[in-house]
Write an enzyme that holds these catalytic residues in place. Sequence first.
Site, PDB file in Angstrom:
ATOM      1  N   ASP A 178     107.527 -43.012   5.373  1.00 16.69           N
ATOM      2  CA  ASP A 178     106.312 -42.262   5.063  1.00 16.69           C
ATOM      3  C   ASP A 178     105.149 -43.098   5.578  1.00 16.69           C
ATOM      4  O   ASP A 178     105.157 -44.324   5.464  1.00 16.69           O
ATOM      5  CB  ASP A 178     106.190 -41.998   3.564  1.00 16.69           C
ATOM      6  N   PHE A 215      99.681 -36.806  19.120  1.00 16.13           N
ATOM      7  CA  PHE A 215     100.242 -37.062  17.802  1.00 16.13           C
ATOM      8  C   PHE A 215      99.169 -37.471  16.791  1.00 16.13           C
ATOM      9  O   PHE A 215      98.477 -38.489  16.939  1.00 16.13           O
ATOM     10  CB  PHE A 215     101.328 -38.136  17.920  1.00 16.13           C
TER      11      PHE A 215
HETATM   12  P1  IMP Z   1     104.526 -38.570   8.046  1.00 13.95           P
HETATM   13  O1  IMP Z   1     104.826 -39.982   7.652  1.00 13.95           O
HETATM   14  O2  IMP Z   1     105.332 -38.152   9.231  1.00 13.95           O
HETATM   15  O3  IMP Z   1     104.590 -37.644   6.873  1.00 13.95           O
HETATM   16  O4  IMP Z   1     103.051 -38.567   8.603  1.00 13.95           O
HETATM   17  C1  IMP Z   1     101.947 -38.564   7.744  1.00 13.95           C
HETATM   18  C2  IMP Z   1     100.695 -38.229   8.480  1.00 13.95           C
HETATM   19  O5  IMP Z   1     100.139 -39.403   9.047  1.00 13.95           O
HETATM   20  C3  IMP Z   1     100.832 -37.217   9.578  1.00 13.95           C
HETATM   21  O6  IMP Z   1      99.771 -36.314   9.442  1.00 13.95           O
HETATM   22  C4  IMP Z   1     100.668 -37.980  10.857  1.00 13.95           C
HETATM   23  O7  IMP Z   1      99.902 -37.250  11.758  1.00 13.95           O
HETATM   24  C5  IMP Z   1      99.919 -39.226  10.414  1.00 13.95           C
HETATM   25  N1  IMP Z   1     100.470 -40.363  11.110  1.00 13.95           N
HETATM   26  C6  IMP Z   1     101.471 -41.191  10.700  1.00 13.95           C
HETATM   27  N2  IMP Z   1     101.743 -42.128  11.631  1.00 13.95           N
HETATM   28  C7  IMP Z   1     100.887 -41.858  12.658  1.00 13.95           C
HETATM   29  C8  IMP Z   1     100.696 -42.452  13.934  1.00 13.95           C
HETATM   30  O8  IMP Z   1     101.364 -43.400  14.356  1.00 13.95           O
HETATM   31  N3  IMP Z   1      99.719 -41.891  14.706  1.00 13.95           N
HETATM   32  C9  IMP Z   1      98.995 -40.829  14.318  1.00 13.95           C
HETATM   33  N4  IMP Z   1      99.134 -40.227  13.151  1.00 13.95           N
HETATM   34  C10 IMP Z   1     100.080 -40.742  12.320  1.00 13.95           C
END
Ligand code: IMP
Length: 203
Positions: A71, A153
């Site tokens: 997460d 992303f």
């Molecule tokens: P999850 O961990 O995949 O649930 O991501 C949580 C949120 O954080 C998402 O909205 C992603 O877009 C953002 N996020 C997490 N890691 C990154 C990253 O490396 N770059 C950009 N956004 C990130």
Amino acid sequence: MNVFIASSNEGKIKEIKAILADTSLNLSSVLDRGDLKDFDVEETGKTFQDNALLKAKAYAQLLKMPTIADDSGLEVQSLDGFPSVNSNRWFKGTASERNLALLDLLKNEGNRQARFYSVICFYDPNTKVAKFFEGEIKGKIPLEQRGSKIEGFGYDPIFIPEGFEKSFAELGTEFKNTISHRRKALLKLSQYVLQGKRLGQPE
Ligand code: IMP
């Protein structure tokens, strides 16, 4: 040891498999299990740790095999860490629209400090042992989105890592993955295994 990756994000799975390639872990993921594509875990935790554990445990119990889940999110210092665990949920719209909304919240703000944070949870359903590995990367939020792929992303177009002049989006995924928060967390997991420590056992 057979280990499941609780993610259907191709980029993340590739990154996890590459970093853990030297370990003896035999990795599979949601992408190898068409029957799981609609299985969803609600991220109701208050912390990154809570949510990583929720995801790892749900898949581990379903599949009866040790599972890794991550997460992650962005924390902005002048907004008391917002959006943090709600990084994925606080705004409805595209990633680019969400970035613009965040930039708007920081419109008159001089303090642009922020960090990306990631927690990887390993959960073994046989021993009920959970292990956590975390990573962070500090940086700052620019005044506007930067990078050609502004639909790229997540928050990548609005995060400039410390020591660089370019945003994550401008630096490109390949380079970003060598310094990212997730990379740092995964390296800790890899080192743990390579040191001969047993993941599913109590310390
Ligand atoms: P999850 O961990 O995949 O649930 O991501 C949580 C949120 O954080 C998402 O909205 C992603 O877009 C953002 N996020 C997490 N890691 C990154 C990253 O490396 N770059 C950009 N956004 C990130």
